[in-house]
Motif scaffolding. Sequence first.
Motif, PDB file in Angstrom:
ATOM      1  N   TYR A  33      82.230  61.655  31.291  1.00 33.06           N
ATOM      2  CA  TYR A  33      83.077  62.428  30.338  1.00 33.06           C
ATOM      3  C   TYR A  33      82.843  62.032  28.981  1.00 33.06           C
ATOM      4  N   TYR A  51      80.314  70.794  34.395  1.00 36.73           N
ATOM      5  CA  TYR A  51      80.054  69.645  35.233  1.00 36.73           C
ATOM      6  C   TYR A  51      78.978  69.563  35.855  1.00 36.73           C
ATOM      7  N   TYR A  55      76.214  66.549  35.493  1.00 33.20           N
ATOM      8  CA  TYR A  55      75.907  65.376  36.382  1.00 33.20           C
ATOM      9  C   TYR A  55      74.352  65.685  36.949  1.00 33.20           C
ATOM     10  N   PRO A  83      90.653  56.523  38.814  1.00 37.64           N
ATOM     11  CA  PRO A  83      89.583  56.550  39.580  1.00 37.64           C
ATOM     12  C   PRO A  83      88.370  55.830  38.900  1.00 37.64           C
ATOM     13  N   GLY A  84      87.278  55.207  40.025  1.00 33.74           N
ATOM     14  CA  GLY A  84      86.387  54.361  39.138  1.00 33.74           C
ATOM     15  C   GLY A  84      85.424  55.206  38.322  1.00 33.74           C
TER      16      GLY A  84
ATOM     17  N   SER B  38      86.588  61.202  38.490  1.00 33.90           N
ATOM     18  CA  SER B  38      86.765  60.369  37.248  1.00 33.90           C
ATOM     19  C   SER B  38      86.755  61.348  35.861  1.00 33.90           C
ATOM     20  N   ASP B  39      85.881  62.324  35.819  1.00 33.02           N
ATOM     21  CA  ASP B  39      85.809  63.260  34.650  1.00 33.02           C
ATOM     22  C   ASP B  39      86.896  63.852  34.284  1.00 33.02           C
ATOM     23  N   LEU B  40      87.683  64.414  35.613  1.00 35.25           N
ATOM     24  CA  LEU B  40      89.035  65.176  35.557  1.00 35.25           C
ATOM     25  C   LEU B  40      90.104  64.436  34.960  1.00 35.25           C
ATOM     26  N   TRP B  41      90.171  63.034  35.453  1.00 35.82           N
ATOM     27  CA  TRP B  41      91.148  62.086  35.035  1.00 35.82           C
ATOM     28  C   TRP B  41      90.931  61.801  33.749  1.00 35.82           C
ATOM     29  N   GLU B  42      89.679  61.241  33.281  1.00 38.35           N
ATOM     30  CA  GLU B  42      89.516  61.015  31.628  1.00 38.35           C
ATOM     31  C   GLU B  42      89.936  62.253  30.755  1.00 38.35           C
ATOM     32  N   PHE B  43      89.514  63.546  31.229  1.00 38.83           N
ATOM     33  CA  PHE B  43      89.797  64.761  30.519  1.00 38.83           C
ATOM     34  C   PHE B  43      91.480  65.119  30.295  1.00 38.83           C
TER      35      PHE B  43
END
Lengths: 120, 141
Positions: A33, A51, A55, A83-84, B38-43
Motif C-alpha cells: 500500500y 490490486y 502485486y 494484519p502482517g 494488509s493493503d485493505l487495512w492500511e487503506f
Amino acid sequence: MRRKPGSLLPLELAICVNAVRLKHRGVDEFHGYEIAKTVGEDSDHRLLTAYGTLYRALARLEHMGLLRSHWEDPHIAARENRPGRRLYTITALGETAAEDARKTVANRSSKRARRRLAPA
Amino acid sequence: MTSGLFTCAAALLRVWTALYTWRMQPALRERRQREIESDLWEFERDAAAHRRLSPALHVLGRFVIGIPDDLLWRTAHATVGPRPRMIAWTAAATILIATLWVVDVMRPSQLPNPAPLTRFDLDFAPPPPPPPPPPPPLGAR
C-alpha cells in the motif's frame, strides 16, 4: 503488454524509482500500500494502482532480482493489532535500473528541449 | 469510518481473491490473500486516501481494474502442480483412444468373397385354368 526480455514496464520503473526515493527519505522497507501511495503521488489518477496490477508487478520485480521481500515479524503486527505486512526492499540491481531509467528520461527531455530550441 | 458500502466492497474483493487463488500452491495463495488483507487495512486507516473518492468506490475501482492482471498472474502460476499435469495426461490418453477407435471404424472392412452364382433350370408347369363359373339357377328366368 508484451515486453522485450530484460526491459521494465512503466509501472515497474515507477516502483523502482519510488523505492529509491523512499530509501533516500530513510524508509528502507516498504509494503504494498505504501508504494502504491508513493507511485500515486506522481500521477493525477484518482485511484491508486489496482490490486492485481500492483502485486503482480511487485512479484515480477522480485523475480527479476530488483526487489527483495519478507514477512514482517508477526509479533509487531499482533502488538499493533493489524494484519502482517509483506515488506519489500530495493536491491542494488533495482537501484541501478531506477538510475538508468532516470537518466534515459532526462536524456529524452533534454533532446526534446534541444529540438525545440534548434532553428528550423 | 467503515461504512456498509466499504465492507461490501472489501468482502467482494476478498471473495474474488479467494476465487482466483483457489487450488493454487498454498504459499502463493496465502501470500496474495495476506497482502490484499494488509493493503485493505492500511487503506481503511489512511484518512488522506479518502479525500479524492469514496473508500468503497476506491476499493471497487482498484479491484475491477486489476482483474485482468489477477487472471494473468493465476494463468502464469497455474501450470505448476500435479493436478493440471494429470488432467493433461488424461485428456491426451482419451484423445488417443478416441482417434484409434475412429480410425478402426472408418477402415474398409474385408468381407469374405461371395460364393459363385448357381443357375437353377427348373421347369415350372403353368398353373391350371380356373374352373368355369357355375350355371345360373333355374328360378332366375
